[in-house]
Scaffold this active site. Structure first.
Site, PDB file in Angstrom:
ATOM      1  NE  ARG A 195     -34.187  -3.978 -18.399  1.00 30.80           N
ATOM      2  CZ  ARG A 195     -34.515  -3.027 -19.271  1.00 30.80           C
ATOM      3  NH1 ARG A 195     -35.714  -2.457 -19.191  1.00 30.80           N
ATOM      4  NH2 ARG A 195     -33.674  -2.651 -20.215  1.00 30.80           N
ATOM      5  CB  SER A 235     -34.492  -0.864 -24.178  1.00 29.40           C
ATOM      6  OG  SER A 235     -34.162  -0.664 -22.827  1.00 29.40           O
ATOM      7  CG  LEU A 236     -39.677  -3.366 -21.679  1.00 31.21           C
ATOM      8  CD1 LEU A 236     -39.588  -4.237 -20.446  1.00 31.21           C
ATOM      9  CD2 LEU A 236     -40.771  -2.324 -21.544  1.00 31.21           C
TER      10      LEU A 236
END
Length: 338
Positions: free
Chosen positions: A140, A115-116
């Site tokens: 984000r 993800s991140l």
């Protein structure tokens, strides 16, 4: 004359570096952690021991216009847990660790991030600059938090149930709402996301249908599902303004579980992952099929090493988050090389 501890360490390090230059780097992948790996104090040891790590934190502080380094090292924890702080904090610690291992001449054949962590992977692949990445993930996190009112969404972990079964449960539980697989972390661990009521129904169905465990997670928003569409649209505007280069190392992206090797594919994958599932298990299976033997989790925590044990226990997974783990990682790499 008796040699000092640091003289001996320097000699050992020279030997390690010499052996690593002869090691087949096609057998190494760097993995970068995502949200949930944060902890107060992370990165402080790297900051104190390695100039390149200190420089990384200083760059992040300057890019964000605030003392992110102080938040990482001292907290408070409730502020570090805020998504718009957590994301740049984990990215910065991960990039600092990557720069430290880079100075030891350990280079990967592939990189991937959960993800991140995919942003950390792209910094490591030189697709985007660190300053751009740290500012982007702050936004984000902000966009993701603002996409859904607090209390509207939820996430839950389903353990001991395959993806087809979890998908069927999500379909049955939705009842006109959103309930979707969000993180396919391993064959035994799938996280679902969506409207709170639908996710709660899915948890009950999973328990009734034989899951080992089905538990709601303490998260602030329903990540990686279609409820994140507003965040995706806002982030797409930001990403379109950034300069992307072709990755110098293949980046295995979350959405497609395959390498992206050009600038536009990299950008598009980062946009898509906001609402798309994190196909981590398939990403690791791809690397296994490509012959990767050793995996190095670069950044805070050992979450990804834990998932690798569920995916394939025969693969070695090491971590790098401080000086102690660096020495262990280099020693393990040396033992494999000789």
């Amino acid at each position: 004359m008796k040699k000092s501890k640091w003289t001996i360490d320097a000699a050992v390090l020279f030997q390690i570096q010499s052996e690593l230059r002869m090691t087949n780097t096609a057998s190494i992948a760097f993995l970068f952690p995502g949200q949930g790996s944060q902890a107060v104090g992370m990165g402080k040891n790297l900051f104190e021991r390695f100039p390149v790590a200190r420089q990384t934190f200083e760059e992040a502080d300057e890019a964000l216009g605030k003392k992110l380094s102080q938040l990482c090292f001292e907290g408070p924890e409730d502020q570090l847990r805020l998504t718009e702080n957590t994301q740049p904090a984990i990215l910065t610690v991960s990039v600092a660790a990557w720069r430290v291992i880079g100075e030891k001449e350990v280079k990967p054949a592939f990189v991937a991030g959960h993800s991140l962590g995919e942003y950390s992977a792209h910094v490591a692949a030189e697709t985007i600059s660190f300053a751009d990445a740290v500012r982007t993930v702050r936004n984000r996190g902000k966009y993701m938090q603002e996409a859904v009112p607090v209390g509207t969404g939820a996430m839950a972990a389903i353990l001991g149930m395959n993806l087809d079964a979890v998908g069927a449960i999500c379909g049955d539980a939705a009842q006109g709402q959103v309930c979707e697989p969000a993180n396919i972390n391993s064959p035994d661990q799938i996280v679902i996301s969506g409207h709170a009521a639908a996710v709660e129904r899915a948890v009950k169905l999973a328990q009734e249908r034989g899951a080992k465990r089905a538990i709601l997670l303490p998260v602030s928003a329903p990540f990686h599902c279609s409820l994140m569409k507003p965040a995706q649209e806002r982030l797409a505007v930001d990403l379109q303004k950034l300069t992307f280069a072709a990755p110098k190392v293949p980046v295995v992206c979350n959405v497609y579980a395959k390498p992206v090797e050009d600038a536009e594919s990299s950008r598009e994958a980062l946009v898509r992952q906001v609402t798309g599932s994190v196909n981590w298990s398939d990403s690791m299976q791809l690397l296994i099929a490509r012959g990767v033997q050793t995996y190095l989790e670069v950044g805070p925590g050992k979450v990804l090493c834990g998932l690798m044990r569920q995916i394939d226990r025969s693969r070695k997974c090491l971590n790098l988050e401080d000086e102690t783990s660096l020495q262990k990682t280099l020693s393990a790499a040396l033992s494999d090389a000789i």
